[in-house]
Design a protein around this motif. Structure first.
Motif, mmCIF file in Angstrom:
data_model
loop_
_atom_site.group_PDB
_atom_site.id
_atom_site.type_symbol
_atom_site.label_atom_id
_atom_site.label_comp_id
_atom_site.label_asym_id
_atom_site.label_seq_id
_atom_site.Cartn_x
_atom_site.Cartn_y
_atom_site.Cartn_z
ATOM 1 N N VAL B 287 0.835 -1.198 0.000
ATOM 2 C CA VAL B 287 0.000 0.000 0.000
ATOM 3 C C VAL B 287 0.880 1.262 0.000
ATOM 4 C CG1 VAL B 287 -1.703 1.304 1.324
ATOM 5 C CG2 VAL B 287 -1.958 -1.154 1.056
ATOM 6 N N THR B 288 1.997 1.191 0.734
ATOM 7 C CA THR B 288 2.927 2.325 0.736
ATOM 8 C C THR B 288 3.448 2.612 -0.671
ATOM 9 O OG1 THR B 288 3.630 1.496 2.883
ATOM 10 C CG2 THR B 288 4.908 3.295 1.955
ATOM 11 N N ALA B 289 3.573 1.538 -1.470
ATOM 12 C CA ALA B 289 4.081 1.705 -2.828
ATOM 13 C C ALA B 289 3.126 2.508 -3.703
ATOM 14 C CB ALA B 289 4.376 0.341 -3.452
ATOM 15 N N MET B 294 1.832 7.165 -7.725
ATOM 16 C CA MET B 294 1.435 8.562 -7.877
ATOM 17 C C MET B 294 2.517 9.370 -8.579
ATOM 18 S SD MET B 294 -0.402 9.000 -4.166
ATOM 19 C CE MET B 294 -0.146 10.761 -4.130
ATOM 20 N N ILE B 295 3.780 9.073 -8.221
ATOM 21 C CA ILE B 295 4.881 9.818 -8.849
ATOM 22 C C ILE B 295 4.922 9.527 -10.349
ATOM 23 C CG2 ILE B 295 7.392 10.049 -8.969
ATOM 24 C CD1 ILE B 295 7.373 9.455 -5.927
ATOM 25 N N ILE B 296 4.860 8.222 -10.671
ATOM 26 C CA ILE B 296 4.896 7.879 -12.102
ATOM 27 C C ILE B 296 3.699 8.494 -12.818
ATOM 28 C CG2 ILE B 296 4.826 5.981 -13.784
ATOM 29 C CD1 ILE B 296 6.462 4.334 -11.883
ATOM 30 N N GLY B 297 2.543 8.494 -12.149
ATOM 31 C CA GLY B 297 1.350 9.108 -12.740
ATOM 32 C C GLY B 297 1.578 10.587 -13.035
ATOM 33 N N ASP B 426 12.820 3.886 -3.146
ATOM 34 C CA ASP B 426 12.170 3.872 -4.466
ATOM 35 C C ASP B 426 11.539 5.221 -4.783
ATOM 36 O OD1 ASP B 426 12.857 1.336 -4.926
ATOM 37 O OD2 ASP B 426 10.852 0.466 -4.698
ATOM 38 N N VAL B 427 10.848 5.765 -3.806
ATOM 39 C CA VAL B 427 10.172 7.048 -4.000
ATOM 40 C C VAL B 427 11.194 8.126 -4.346
ATOM 41 C CG1 VAL B 427 8.814 8.836 -2.854
ATOM 42 C CG2 VAL B 427 8.283 6.417 -2.470
#
Lengths: 442, 442
Positions: B287-289, B294-297, B426-427
């Protein structure tokens, strides 16, 4: 204690310090050396009484010992070395430069020199490299009373007197008697009558990890090390085994995080040596990841048509990697503790298959709800969720079984941990993802 | 040995088996139980002599003990329990259902019952839960000779006689004497003259991990457990500490692989309980992923314009995750072994900064060459390589320092391992990637 020692040195109150040192424990004094510079280390060391100096010396690190060896007089050095237990002396000699070792060997008798050279040649991590020669030997014809007298006469220099070794004239190990029995049983019994002939032992070349398993299984305090003719060559004591357990675990942790193992303390390690031990595996795994690039490259048209697919790639890969790491960690640990054997391959496969279907269904369902709530298209949400289910199952079965395969190939199971499993599983996850997307969306 | 026992049971050669069992070691017999069904387990147990039955019983698993308790007569059960060491009996009672415990407590004296209840109430993983009460107590007025006679008279039922405890009339612990000293020193010395008054001890509520560190630091065989008034309540022996070390390490391995810890053996664990312990963390991390999605979006237009960027996302994220996991593993391990302290935060930060710049430059260079050789455009190859350098440095600094932050917040540092670090990193990696791409390519 540390702070007090350092304070007294800085204030140059050496006579007070000398007095207080005699009340302190060697291991605590040794800790103070970590905080001192070279000059003060040598001052502190010179203030120690001879017996305490020997004990403190056995607790110091390699660099600290070198500093002291350079500074103290040869006579004092020889005095210290004479008093060290044999295993501590061997550890010390292994760390010293060749010229220091030579100087020490000059002062040894022929017999001592031969023995020292023999011990220096045992491979690292072998039972031979752990053992000491200060044990109590008895004869089977002795009575309990005679045995106790013999211990009283010879025991003071022995590393342990709690386990005694019954040897014949050829030094063959005929049995073992604990001091417990000698103290509790009648004085006129013969050692032969009370000794244990079915003793557990190991040989000089046994791996230290196997020796550790013997100590754990049989709750031992010492293990005798014998040669091919069952002659006693040394003993291993539990305090060294506790250090080995820590060392082996540290190595496993490091290997499982894709590093070359090393047992130096982190804070005292050189930056370049830390970097070197990390780069090799990182680079290897990075280059292997070329595979994922090729797969994404092959499906570039799919991705161009539905760019939203890219958004879930990190989540899919992280989850698959985590799922695989869970399984491989449990199995690597099980193998290290002797709980999982090579023959358990099918059992592990079947168990991971069942566990992973439960975990996969749970995660896929949570993800489906999550994506639908966040407004994803149903076809995309289903593609991602089905991919999750399949990749979690693959990841867990691969993660659970590869460590056993590694063990079978005589590799260290610990390399089949998170990082490598993640790389393998990423490739599978992407292939599944794009193929399912091809069916469900395009 | 196992195979032989199982073969003899299957062939129903019970009298031969009974004879051979008397020559076998309890721990080896206990291993055979793992391969037997309930019926044959009970047959095997009934064939054991009383003393052997007690020893074998102390090695069996919870489920195996339950099977035997259900099948054997109450008198025999009480005989066995009477002979168990106190710590083994408490372990056994903790596993048994309430009605069995009640049956056993009925047969105990008032005083025993009070003591048992007190021991059952010590928290799991506390020093109290590890200790036993079978120790040798001496008086300081005794001579060495009298002390040895006292040991001879009372020692047979004690878990260890190698360390003896000098108590006053209020059971306050005044000093410790090793059997080594008693055996090696003169008969007419007083215990008071030779006892060690600066002994290492712990209290009932100390965490077992701290107790383990005491054993390691001072190379101890036993540690006394005292209450607030320094009265001796029990002792902890090294064999139990070795088990604790394994257990604590297993828990760390499990937590670091994002599982709820559990010390059941893998092969004997229930599929549902295995799955449950894995799902919580996996779901949380999944879920944290959502953040990465959102970033890629947000950067979907960048990605649509240069779809080739997507190809390197998995490689970037895996490498960053691995780099972070290396650092966090070293620090978590350092904290567990007492080598890294809270006050070392700045040292770790600075060390990781330097190590990560070396590692980052090395990996970025290798990657640049790799991508150019494989025919990537220079702008893309540079974007990926610069991102690599920056994310490796961030990953290592974050990975190295978060475990210390966790410790400071009184959380377990082991949760700040690979899986969580990977998600965080990753973020950061994606944000760096798209921003650099925006500058260098668009």
């Amino acid at each position: 204690m540390n702070e007090r020692i350092i304070q007294l040195i800085n204030e140059k109150k050496f006579s007070i310090l000398k007095e207080e040192l005699n009340e302190a424990m060697a291991v605590d004094i040794a800790e103070a050396f970590e905080e001192l510079d070279k000059k003060n280390s040598i001052i502190l060391f010179r203030l120690l009484s001879k017996d305490l100096a020997v004990d403190v010396f056995s607790y110091l690190s390699g660099q600290q010992r070198k500093d002291i060896v350079d500074a103290i007089h040869e006579t004092k050095l020889n005095e210290i070395i004479d008093e060290l237990y044999f295993d501590d002396m061997i550890d010390f000699l292994e760390e010293m430069p060749a010229n220091v070792v030579k100087k020490i060997l000059v002062n040894a008798t022929d017999e001592e020199r031969k023995l020292i050279n023999q011990f220096l040649n045992y491979p690292e991590n072998s039972a031979g490299s752990l053992m000491t020669i200060e044990y109590v030997d008895l004869k089977k014809e002795m009575t309990v009373k005679e045995a106790l007298e013999h211990i009283k006469k010879t025991g003071v220099d022995k590393e342990t007197i709690y386990t005694c070794y019954v040897l014949n004239e050829k030094r063959k190990l005929e049995g073992i008697v604990s001091l417990r029995k000698l103290v509790l049983l009648e004085d006129n019994l013969l050692v032969e009558e009370i000794m244990n002939e079915d003793y557990i032992s190991c040989t000089t070349l046994d791996d230290q990890e196997e020796v550790t398993l013997l100590f754990k299984k049989y709750d031992l305090l010492t293990v005798p090390v014998v040669d091919k003719e069952a002659r006693l060559v040394g003993i291993i004591t539990i305090d060294d085994i506790v250090d080995v357990i820590d060392q082996e675990n540290t190595e496993d942790f490091q290997k499982m995080a894709a590093m070359e193992p090393n047992d130096e303390e982190y804070l005292y390690s050189n930056v370049f040596s830390l970097a070197r031990r990390r780069i090799v595996w990182l680079a290897l795994l990075m280059v292997t990841a070329t595979l994922t690039e090729m797969i994404i490259g092959r499906f570039e048209s799919t991705l161009a048509a539905i760019t939203v697919l890219a958004a879930s790639i990190p989540m899919l890969m992280d989850t698959a990697g985590n799922a695989g790491a869970q399984s491989s960690t449990l199995i690597i640990r099980g193998i290290a503790l002797g709980e999982v054997e090579l023959t358990d391959y099918i059992k592990v496969f079947w168990k991971e298959f069942r566990v992973s279907s439960i975990v996969g269904i749970a995660l896929a369902s949570i993800n489906l709800i999550r994506m639908l709530l966040l407004g994803s298209e149903a076809s995309v949400a289903f593609t991602v969720s089905i991919t999750l289910l399949i990749t979690i199952m693959m990841a867990k079965v691969v993660g659970g079984t590869l460590p056993i395969v590694a063990k079978k190939l005589r590799l260290d199971p610990a390399i089949m941990a998170g990082p490598l499993i993640t790389t393998i599983v990423d490739v599978m996850a992407l292939l599944v993802y794009f193929n399912i997307a091809g069916v469900l969306i395009l």
